[in-house]
Write an enzyme that holds these catalytic residues in place. Structure first.
Site, PDB file in Angstrom:
ATOM      1  CE  LYS A 114       2.067  10.852   3.732  1.00  0.00           C
ATOM      2  NZ  LYS A 114       1.570   9.851   4.299  1.00  0.00           N
ATOM      3  CE  LYS A 195       1.958   3.815  -7.281  1.00  0.00           C
ATOM      4  NZ  LYS A 195       2.165   4.539  -5.941  1.00  0.00           N
ATOM      5  CE  LYS A 198      -6.561   5.796   0.605  1.00  0.00           C
ATOM      6  NZ  LYS A 198      -5.943   4.892   1.389  1.00  0.00           N
TER       7      LYS A 198
END
Ligand code: TRP
Length: 331
Positions: A114, A195, A198
């Site tokens: 991340k 896939k 967003k």
């Protein structure tokens, strides 16, 4: 018979799409009868990476709660709540922080990933490092046995188990070690065949009105080799067919597959059937969404009541934890 406890949460990080519905929410709905279920909106977790935009988090929270209910989570049987409305999670997080070695948190694979992914944002914060610890508190405060999550959350469940084990070793065998409940579900492709996500801008959202859903399906990619109506196609290469596998009946799937391979049907025919089926999956959700949007008071009460129910359960756990960690002061 006492039911086993299931818990899961979602970050209020934006609109939900068909992938979230099929991959998570439908599964949560199905678990409701068999287990004692706790489902919540992880607004504190959203702050770990989104602390500069609190207003967006607030908006997303409301929309997520609407989607929870619209998708079929039942506030009468499941405990549905907002994380920050149950402050006990924060107290347990703090207490667990006393016994959690830094190295365990630094080694969680999602921490580094991340950090690289969000390189532009300043997330070298204490809150971000503690993300999996807060998640641990979320889970074990209800002494949950099963946690339905996607494969990406498995490392977080791993550290949850380690921390539960460490607490049990240091003080008393009290916390069950939670297990991930990985559900097999078909991959949900977006309109471009990748896939559904967003971040790829290829998603069909639960909040999309029918005209938009129709437009997205009609312009969706199909088997790229099937250029003309008379070309025979390979359904396996078409993301539209993958969606059929999720939303259409076995009979329809078979006849679509045959029709595509023989060029008896065209892509528009195939899409018309899909559209009909996606509409019938989404219609009840649209209806409930529009009625909930008009009743903010009712929505607020659901959150309030659920959070109160959750607090009571969480408080029982904390009482024991405070006692075991020497924090029960009496004369
Ligand atoms: N980390 C989870 C996600 O991003 C959200 C979450 C927070 C969660 N606390 C949880 C999931 C507890 C399961 C259990 O999807």
């Amino acid at each position: 018979m006492v039911k086993e406890i299931v818990l899961s949460g979602m970050q209020p990080s934006g609109k939900l799409h068909l992938g979230n519905l099929v991959g998570a929410l439908r599964n949560w709905v199905n678990l409701q009868d068999k287990y004692e279920c706790y489902y919540f909106i992880a607004d504190w977790h959203a702050l770990t990476t989104g602390y500069t935009n609190p207003d967006i988090i607030k908006e997303n929270c409301k929309d997520l709660l609407i989607n929870f209910i619209a998708a079929g989570l039942n506030p009468n049987t499941s405990t549905i709540f907002i994380q920050s409305m149950v402050p006990q999670h924060a107290e347990l997080h703090l207490l667990l922080s006393m016994i959690t070695p830094l190295g365990w948190l630094e080694r969680v694979p999602t921490f580094k990933e991340k950090q690289e992914e969000l390189a532009g944002r300043d997330i070298s914060t204490y809150g971000f490092l503690g993300y999996p610890l807060l998640q641990t508190a979320d889970i074990i405060i209800y002494r949950a046995k099963y946690v339905p999550v996607g494969i990406d959350q498995v490392p977080h469940l791993e550290i949850s188990r380690e921390i539960a084990r460490r607490f049990n070793y240091l003080y008393k065998d009290f916390f069950p070690e939670p297990e991930a409940l990985l559900t097999e579900f078909p991959k949900v492709p977006g309109v471009d065949g990748r896939k559904m996500s967003k971040s790829y801008d290829n998603a069909i959202y639960l909040s999309d009105p029918p005209e938009i859903v129709e437009k997205k399906i009609k312009t969706m990619m199909t088997d790229p080799a099937r250029k003309r109506r008379t070309d025979k196609g390979n359904p396996e290469l078409s993301p539209v067919f993958q969606l059929h596998k999720i939303f259409s009946s076995l009979q329809e799937i078979e006849s679509i597959s045959k029709g595509c391979k023989t060029a008896e049907i065209g892509c528009l025919d195939c899409k018309a059937v899909l559209l009909k089926n996606i509409f019938s999956a989404l219609e009840p959700i649209w209806q409930r969404r529009s009625s909930l949007i008009e009743k903010p008071q009712e929505l607020y009460e659901i959150a309030l009541l659920g959070s109160k129910k959750a607090s009571e359960k969480a408080e029982e756990t904390l009482e024991v934890v405070r006692e075991l960690m020497g924090l029960r002061y009496k004369v």
